[in-house]
Design an enzyme around this catalytic site. Structure first.
Site, PDB file in Angstrom:
ATOM      1  CG  ASP A   1      -7.712   6.993   1.869  1.00  0.00           C
ATOM      2  OD1 ASP A   1      -8.073   6.806   0.726  1.00  0.00           O
ATOM      3  OD2 ASP A   1      -6.973   7.981   2.081  1.00  0.00           O
TER       4      ASP A   1
ATOM      5  CG  ASP B   1      -6.919   6.866  -4.419  1.00  0.00           C
ATOM      6  OD1 ASP B   1      -6.751   8.032  -4.375  1.00  0.00           O
ATOM      7  OD2 ASP B   1      -6.176   6.412  -3.347  1.00  0.00           O
TER       8      ASP B   1
END
Lengths: 480, 196
Positions: free
Chosen positions: A400, A277
């Protein structure tokens, strides 16, 4: 497997109105000129007054924006003159705190759903020997811990590779405006999540609470649940319902990950995905960065089924399409809003080059029209207000949500509440820190790294150090 | 039975903390985030300058103390609570029957104690009141050491000493935050006036 939900969206983005001084200024200009044109074509007589009004509005907007921008600059150099800007700073902080709360509540809800499920439904912690296709090594049999770790790392590399490839495919599709393919992909994956995994979840919950139910009722319930979900996620629905479904989808996906990933692999994947990420959002050519930038250049919201937004997702897109039904006007508005990136100068260039980019923009609008032609135009009545509403929201990728919940759920699957609470708090602290960084850097940031790092540290530290200590303390009833 | 014990102990242990939290912190959670996000000294400075409410100075202390207390209470109690709901019975190995309820009362006491200690401690460092700092450390040590008696089933001693310390520290925290007996008197007298 529809883990693209998880993968493509691991970013945190915010379009605060106060941050983009120039860009919102630009957008206001674009909007007012667009409004002018449409009004001219509609009603010749009122054009003049309307123009005056619009200009006044735009002026005021830019002024307030500039003021806000000045405050923000002061916020940055607050060591120099902390006194002057204290109140404005407080406003800014309050605004930031509000956005923190708007994200903390859904993230906590998602994690609580997962933890409650893990605690009550044993199905999700029981290992059936079936795993995801992406994890070919199962950490089973008579192997040493080193081998186990090696397998976990290998699995993590494979999963990250799959994620990377899928992300690149998505970005390419987005870049070449294959909106149909993307929305088809997303619709299919959420269809599967809502119906199939929803069905499994419901079945297991019924089993746990020992509730008999016939298939007819069950199918009716699943059908209603799924169809309402599809409508809310992909088309329109009350904001609360949409948010609830997005949270639920994330929770279901997280439960699937917890169930179908080998034990150590889950931790390895969590560590790897946060690193991924970090790179994908912050590297100059990171796929997620390209995706976000492209979306911002095109002035479109990212796919509503991939991002949790604290405000309405689809309104700005609708408003744009609605106002630009005439393709000529669309050309003007599009090319102006396209160039909202940096300067006012750019706008001038764009207005000059309207004719040249018109065709391109027309094409874009056509693609957009295809993408959501069935959306109703009525709620786009006040595009400016709607856009402001939209800008205030903070967005968090569903990925997330999913990986936060995976971490907390995995921690709670060892039946130790100390670890669960520690991970929960760690993730929320990480989220707050990320939002703080967001207020400082004002660009799309990865939401996973800080939270997951904290979560991992807290998990292992608590499980190995704190838990034995607290256990012996509480059995002796000694309080510290 | 297990469920009743579970809920009873949960409410005893976290009832006061939950009440404090929901009455004071939850209402303006945003403000709390603001306070904590801010640099502490800067925040204190601006609060003194801008806010007429004298209690605001102690808010960071109060909120951090309460948060610390709740987390420590959770860590101390949550696994015990989880065990209550599960299979198994209490008092098998000559364990006393009131193990759970004593734990719950002590947890509740420690949550409140941590809150009071937080208020007193912050203020003491702020004003360089060395005696209060010493008092906080000493009382913490005293109460914690007294709980060691629990393993010998001397529950009365530890509970009474903990609660007496709690009342003393509560009074000290109240005084630190600017309260006095006159304030309480005024509160009640005002109440009676509005009643008439």
């Amino acid at each position: 497997m529809s883990d693209e939900d998880a993968d493509e969206t691991t970013r945190l983005m915010s379009v605060e109105s106060a941050t983009q001084v120039n860009s919102s200024q630009v957008r206001d200009e674009g909007r007012s000129s667009r409004g002018r044109r449409s009004r001219r074509s509609q009603n010749e007589q009122n054009v003049y007054t309307d123009d005056r009004e619009e200009e006044f509005d735009a002026d005021e907007d830019t002024r307030t924006n500039q003021e806000l921008g000045r405050d923000r600059r002061q916020l940055r150099v607050r060591d120099v003159s902390p006194r002057d800007s204290e109140m404005d700073e407080e406003e800014m902080l309050k605004y930031g705190a509000k956005s923190v709360m708007m994200l903390i509540v859904p993230v906590s809800t998602c994690m609580l759903v997962v933890v409650a499920t893990i605690a009550s439904v044993t199905y999700y912690t029981r290992s059936d020997g079936t795993y995801l296709v992406y994890t070919p090594f199962h950490e089973e049999g008579d192997i040493t811990k080193a081998q186990k770790a090696g397998e976990a790392i290998a699995n993590a590399f494979i999963v990250i590779g799959v994620v990377l490839v899928l992300t690149i495919i998505l970005v390419l599709l987005y870049k070449f405006r294959c909106y149909c393919v993307i929305s088809g992909w997303l619709v299919l994956s959420s269809l599967m999540l809502l119906f199939f995994f929803g069905y499994i979840y419901f079945q297991e919950v019924l089993k746990v609470y020992n509730v008999p139910m016939d298939y007819f009722t069950l199918s009716l319930i699943i059908w209603n649940f799924g169809v309402v979900g599809m409508i809310c996620i992909h088309w329109k629905g009350p904001l609360r319902l949409q948010q609830a479904y997005l949270i639920l989808v994330s929770a279901l996906m997280a439960l699937v990950f917890i169930k179908f990933l080998p034990d150590w692999t889950t931790w390895a994947i969590l560590a790897a995905i946060s690193l991924y990420d970090l790179c994908a959002v912050l590297c100059p050519k990171g796929p997620l960065k390209i995706l976000v930038q492209t979306a911002q250049e095109r002035d479109e919201p990212l796919f509503p089924s991939l991002i949790y937004s604290s405000t309405m997702m689809w309104t700005i897109g609708m408003a744009d399409r609605d106002n630009s039904q005439d393709s000529k006007e669309a050309g003007v508005s599009k090319s102006q809003t396209n160039s909202q990136t940096d300067d006012v100068e750019e706008v001038r260039n764009a207005t000059e080059s309207v004719e040249s980019t018109g065709e391109n923009a027309e094409h874009a609008v056509r693609a957009l029209g295809n993408h959501g032609e069935e959306e109703e135009p009525e709620s786009g009545n006040d595009p400016q207000q709607v856009a402001e509403e939209e800008e205030k929201g903070v967005k968090l990728g569903l990925g997330d949500f999913i990986f936060y919940s995976v971490l907390v759920g995995k921690a709670s699957s060892y039946k130790d509440w100390n670890t669960t609470i520690a991970c929960f708090v760690a993730i929320l602290i990480g989220l707050c820190l990320t939002l703080l960084l967001l207020a400082i850097y004002k660009k799309a940031l990865p939401a996973l790294p800080i939270s997951i790092t904290f979560g991992l540290i807290f998990n292992f530290a608590t499980a190995e150090l704190v838990k034995p200590f607290m256990d012996s303390l509480s059995s002796q009833q000694a309080f510290i | 039975m297990t469920l009743m014990v579970f809920f009873g102990c949960t409410f005893i242990a976290f009832g006061p903390a939950f009440a404090l939290f929901s009455l004071t912190v939850a209402k303006d959670a945003e403000q709390v985030i603001v306070l904590i996000a801010r640099k502490a000294d800067e925040g204190l400075l601006s609060m003194i300058n801008h806010q007429s409410d004298p209690l605001r100075k102690h808010r960071i202390a109060y909120v951090s103390g309460l948060g610390y207390g709740i987390i420590s209470g959770l860590f101390a109690m949550v696994n015990v609570l989880a065990d209550i709901t599960g299979p198994g019975a209490l008092g098998l190995h000559n364990d006393p029957q009131n193990f759970l309820i004593v734990s719950a009362f002590l947890t509740s006491c420690f949550v409140l104690l941590n809150t009071f200690w937080g208020v007193v401690w912050f203020h003491a460092w702020d004003e360089k009141k060395w005696f209060n700092i010493f008092l906080v450390v000493a009382s913490h040590l005293f109460v914690s050491l007294m709980t060691l008696l629990n393993s010998k089933h001397q529950y009365l001693a530890s509970l009474v000493s903990a609660y007496i310390t709690m009342v003393v520290m509560g009074a000290l925290a109240f005084k630190t935050a600017g309260g006095s007996l006159f304030n309480i008197y005024k509160l009640f007298s005002r109440k009676t006036r509005t009643d008439h």
